[in-house]
Design a protein around this motif. Structure first.
Motif, PDB file in Angstrom:
ATOM      1  N   PRO A 170       0.839  -1.197   0.000  1.00  0.00           N
ATOM      2  CA  PRO A 170       0.000   0.000   0.000  1.00  0.00           C
ATOM      3  C   PRO A 170       0.878   1.253   0.000  1.00  0.00           C
ATOM      4  O   PRO A 170       1.996   1.217   0.509  1.00  0.00           O
ATOM      5  CB  PRO A 170      -0.786  -0.120   1.301  1.00  0.00           C
ATOM      6  CG  PRO A 170       0.055  -0.982   2.169  1.00  0.00           C
ATOM      7  CD  PRO A 170       0.823  -1.893   1.263  1.00  0.00           C
ATOM      8  N   PRO A 171       0.380   2.351  -0.558  1.00  0.00           N
ATOM      9  CA  PRO A 171       1.192   3.562  -0.604  1.00  0.00           C
ATOM     10  C   PRO A 171       1.373   4.201   0.769  1.00  0.00           C
ATOM     11  O   PRO A 171       2.303   4.940   0.973  1.00  0.00           O
ATOM     12  CB  PRO A 171       0.403   4.481  -1.538  1.00  0.00           C
ATOM     13  CG  PRO A 171      -0.998   3.975  -1.497  1.00  0.00           C
ATOM     14  CD  PRO A 171      -0.906   2.503  -1.215  1.00  0.00           C
ATOM     15  N   TYR A 172       0.453   3.925   1.690  1.00  0.00           N
ATOM     16  CA  TYR A 172       0.518   4.524   3.017  1.00  0.00           C
ATOM     17  C   TYR A 172       0.311   3.443   4.067  1.00  0.00           C
ATOM     18  O   TYR A 172      -0.423   2.498   3.858  1.00  0.00           O
ATOM     19  CB  TYR A 172      -0.572   5.580   3.205  1.00  0.00           C
ATOM     20  CG  TYR A 172      -0.586   6.630   2.136  1.00  0.00           C
ATOM     21  CD1 TYR A 172       0.359   7.643   2.144  1.00  0.00           C
ATOM     22  CD2 TYR A 172      -1.524   6.604   1.121  1.00  0.00           C
ATOM     23  CE1 TYR A 172       0.367   8.605   1.162  1.00  0.00           C
ATOM     24  CE2 TYR A 172      -1.533   7.569   0.123  1.00  0.00           C
ATOM     25  CZ  TYR A 172      -0.579   8.573   0.156  1.00  0.00           C
ATOM     26  OH  TYR A 172      -0.582   9.516  -0.817  1.00  0.00           O
ATOM     27  N   SER A 173       0.949   3.610   5.212  1.00  0.00           N
ATOM     28  CA  SER A 173       0.695   2.686   6.306  1.00  0.00           C
ATOM     29  C   SER A 173      -0.565   3.129   7.034  1.00  0.00           C
ATOM     30  O   SER A 173      -1.097   4.192   6.786  1.00  0.00           O
ATOM     31  CB  SER A 173       1.892   2.659   7.259  1.00  0.00           C
ATOM     32  OG  SER A 173       2.056   3.914   7.869  1.00  0.00           O
ATOM     33  N   SER A 174      -1.039   2.274   7.925  1.00  0.00           N
ATOM     34  CA  SER A 174      -2.216   2.637   8.704  1.00  0.00           C
ATOM     35  C   SER A 174      -1.802   2.897  10.142  1.00  0.00           C
ATOM     36  O   SER A 174      -0.741   2.494  10.593  1.00  0.00           O
ATOM     37  CB  SER A 174      -3.265   1.524   8.635  1.00  0.00           C
ATOM     38  OG  SER A 174      -2.764   0.347   9.202  1.00  0.00           O
ATOM     39  N   ASN A 175      -2.663   3.578  10.849  1.00  0.00           N
ATOM     40  CA  ASN A 175      -2.470   3.846  12.263  1.00  0.00           C
ATOM     41  C   ASN A 175      -3.631   3.199  13.001  1.00  0.00           C
ATOM     42  O   ASN A 175      -4.785   3.471  12.688  1.00  0.00           O
ATOM     43  CB  ASN A 175      -2.449   5.351  12.520  1.00  0.00           C
ATOM     44  CG  ASN A 175      -2.181   5.658  13.972  1.00  0.00           C
ATOM     45  OD1 ASN A 175      -1.161   5.279  14.513  1.00  0.00           O
ATOM     46  ND2 ASN A 175      -3.098   6.350  14.611  1.00  0.00           N
ATOM     47  N   VAL A 176      -3.329   2.321  13.945  1.00  0.00           N
ATOM     48  CA  VAL A 176      -4.358   1.633  14.713  1.00  0.00           C
ATOM     49  C   VAL A 176      -4.292   2.130  16.149  1.00  0.00           C
ATOM     50  O   VAL A 176      -3.234   2.116  16.762  1.00  0.00           O
ATOM     51  CB  VAL A 176      -4.172   0.102  14.664  1.00  0.00           C
ATOM     52  CG1 VAL A 176      -5.232  -0.590  15.503  1.00  0.00           C
ATOM     53  CG2 VAL A 176      -4.210  -0.392  13.232  1.00  0.00           C
ATOM     54  N   THR A 177      -5.430   2.567  16.647  1.00  0.00           N
ATOM     55  CA  THR A 177      -5.509   3.056  18.014  1.00  0.00           C
ATOM     56  C   THR A 177      -6.423   2.141  18.812  1.00  0.00           C
ATOM     57  O   THR A 177      -7.541   1.858  18.397  1.00  0.00           O
ATOM     58  CB  THR A 177      -6.059   4.499  18.064  1.00  0.00           C
ATOM     59  OG1 THR A 177      -5.209   5.339  17.293  1.00  0.00           O
ATOM     60  CG2 THR A 177      -6.110   5.023  19.493  1.00  0.00           C
ATOM     61  N   LEU A 178      -5.930   1.666  19.931  1.00  0.00           N
ATOM     62  CA  LEU A 178      -6.692   0.862  20.879  1.00  0.00           C
ATOM     63  C   LEU A 178      -7.163   1.842  21.956  1.00  0.00           C
ATOM     64  O   LEU A 178      -6.384   2.243  22.804  1.00  0.00           O
ATOM     65  CB  LEU A 178      -5.772  -0.213  21.458  1.00  0.00           C
ATOM     66  CG  LEU A 178      -6.336  -1.276  22.345  1.00  0.00           C
ATOM     67  CD1 LEU A 178      -7.282  -2.173  21.565  1.00  0.00           C
ATOM     68  CD2 LEU A 178      -5.205  -2.105  22.921  1.00  0.00           C
ATOM     69  N   ALA A 179      -8.420   2.287  21.864  1.00  0.00           N
ATOM     70  CA  ALA A 179      -8.915   3.353  22.735  1.00  0.00           C
ATOM     71  C   ALA A 179      -9.815   2.797  23.837  1.00  0.00           C
ATOM     72  O   ALA A 179     -10.560   1.849  23.628  1.00  0.00           O
ATOM     73  CB  ALA A 179      -9.688   4.381  21.906  1.00  0.00           C
ATOM     74  N   ASP A 180      -9.747   3.438  24.982  1.00  0.00           N
ATOM     75  CA  ASP A 180     -10.597   3.107  26.129  1.00  0.00           C
ATOM     76  C   ASP A 180     -10.549   1.632  26.512  1.00  0.00           C
ATOM     77  O   ASP A 180     -11.582   1.020  26.808  1.00  0.00           O
ATOM     78  CB  ASP A 180     -12.060   3.508  25.861  1.00  0.00           C
ATOM     79  CG  ASP A 180     -12.310   4.974  26.167  1.00  0.00           C
ATOM     80  OD1 ASP A 180     -11.550   5.539  26.959  1.00  0.00           O
ATOM     81  OD2 ASP A 180     -13.271   5.519  25.607  1.00  0.00           O
ATOM     82  N   ALA A 181      -9.372   1.056  26.513  1.00  0.00           N
ATOM     83  CA  ALA A 181      -9.238  -0.353  26.893  1.00  0.00           C
ATOM     84  C   ALA A 181      -9.644  -0.541  28.354  1.00  0.00           C
ATOM     85  O   ALA A 181      -9.240   0.214  29.227  1.00  0.00           O
ATOM     86  CB  ALA A 181      -7.806  -0.826  26.686  1.00  0.00           C
ATOM     87  N   HIS A 182     -10.467  -1.547  28.581  1.00  0.00           N
ATOM     88  CA  HIS A 182     -10.900  -1.898  29.930  1.00  0.00           C
ATOM     89  C   HIS A 182     -10.706  -3.396  30.104  1.00  0.00           C
ATOM     90  O   HIS A 182     -11.211  -4.186  29.315  1.00  0.00           O
ATOM     91  CB  HIS A 182     -12.368  -1.537  30.155  1.00  0.00           C
ATOM     92  CG  HIS A 182     -12.891  -2.005  31.472  1.00  0.00           C
ATOM     93  ND1 HIS A 182     -12.578  -1.383  32.653  1.00  0.00           N
ATOM     94  CD2 HIS A 182     -13.666  -3.066  31.786  1.00  0.00           C
ATOM     95  CE1 HIS A 182     -13.163  -2.041  33.651  1.00  0.00           C
ATOM     96  NE2 HIS A 182     -13.830  -3.062  33.145  1.00  0.00           N
ATOM     97  N   VAL A 183      -9.947  -3.788  31.116  1.00  0.00           N
ATOM     98  CA  VAL A 183      -9.667  -5.196  31.381  1.00  0.00           C
ATOM     99  C   VAL A 183     -10.353  -5.601  32.675  1.00  0.00           C
ATOM    100  O   VAL A 183     -10.270  -4.899  33.682  1.00  0.00           O
ATOM    101  CB  VAL A 183      -8.147  -5.457  31.506  1.00  0.00           C
ATOM    102  CG1 VAL A 183      -7.876  -6.922  31.843  1.00  0.00           C
ATOM    103  CG2 VAL A 183      -7.426  -5.045  30.241  1.00  0.00           C
ATOM    104  N   ARG A 184     -11.017  -6.741  32.624  1.00  0.00           N
ATOM    105  CA  ARG A 184     -11.601  -7.327  33.835  1.00  0.00           C
ATOM    106  C   ARG A 184     -11.013  -8.716  33.994  1.00  0.00           C
ATOM    107  O   ARG A 184     -11.184  -9.578  33.118  1.00  0.00           O
ATOM    108  CB  ARG A 184     -13.110  -7.407  33.735  1.00  0.00           C
ATOM    109  CG  ARG A 184     -13.689  -8.020  34.996  1.00  0.00           C
ATOM    110  CD  ARG A 184     -15.168  -7.908  35.038  1.00  0.00           C
ATOM    111  NE  ARG A 184     -15.635  -8.455  36.304  1.00  0.00           N
ATOM    112  CZ  ARG A 184     -16.772  -8.160  36.833  1.00  0.00           C
ATOM    113  NH1 ARG A 184     -17.583  -7.320  36.241  1.00  0.00           N
ATOM    114  NH2 ARG A 184     -17.144  -8.712  37.965  1.00  0.00           N
ATOM    115  N   LEU A 185     -10.296  -8.921  35.087  1.00  0.00           N
ATOM    116  CA  LEU A 185      -9.704 -10.230  35.354  1.00  0.00           C
ATOM    117  C   LEU A 185     -10.775 -11.171  35.882  1.00  0.00           C
ATOM    118  O   LEU A 185     -11.610 -10.781  36.700  1.00  0.00           O
ATOM    119  CB  LEU A 185      -8.554 -10.102  36.354  1.00  0.00           C
ATOM    120  CG  LEU A 185      -7.379  -9.243  35.870  1.00  0.00           C
ATOM    121  CD1 LEU A 185      -6.361  -9.058  36.983  1.00  0.00           C
ATOM    122  CD2 LEU A 185      -6.730  -9.852  34.633  1.00  0.00           C
TER     123      LEU A 185
END
Length: 161
Positions: free
Chosen positions: A95-110
């Motif tokens: 691809p001519p451009y790379s992508s940007n991936v954002t992992l937003a508002d991550a919430h983990v429950r053990l």
């Protein structure tokens, strides 16, 4: 001015070089080391998808993984063969451009010492066919299991937003 368009029907299976960042909003909550491990494992899964790295993806997911995602058209997909199909699709060149991936508002429950649920919003920014910026968004939940000291995804649900 550049205009961002939200695409509802775009697949988030993006085979491009990616930059993955995490934006978290934990209100006065420190993240435990186990929660951080789950976040890192999730980022690694998304990076494997973005790079089209089947070997890394298959190491990070249970062989009997289940999922609901747009590609499964409303049915529960079971096992890795469903996912492998998407990794085998030949790319049409770099691809001519790379992508940007954002992992937003991550919430983990053990869920005890060997289980966790992580939910987050995934934003994928990339250039559209005409070169203009495009942002796709999905809400995702992953169920993770600690197996031999490694977090593996055993189920996920992805809903385009």
């Amino acid at each position: 001015p550049r205009m961002l368009r939200s695409l509802r029907n775009v697949s988030l299976f993006v085979r491009t070089p990616i930059h993955l960042q995490t934006i978290r909003h934990f209100a006065d909550k420190s993240v435990s080391s186990q929660e951080q491990e789950v976040i890192v494992a999730t980022k690694n899964i998304l990076e494997a998808v973005g790079k089209g790295d089947w070997n890394a993806y298959s190491e990070l997911c249970d062989e009997n993984i289940t999922c609901f995602e747009p590609e499964s058209v409303g049915y529960v997909a079971k096992g890795m063969d469903f996912h492998k199909f998407y990794f085998k699709i030949p790319s049409s060149g770099p691809p001519p451009y790379s992508s940007n991936v954002t992992l937003a508002d991550a919430h983990v429950r053990l869920l005890g010492p060997a289980g966790a649920v992580i939910c987050y919003t995934r934003l994928v920014q990339k250039a559209g066919p005409d070169g203009s910026p495009v942002t796709a968004k999905s809400n995702e939940t992953r169920v993770m299991e600690l197996v031999a000291n490694r977090w593996k995804c055993v189920h996920f649900h992805r809903t385009p937003a």
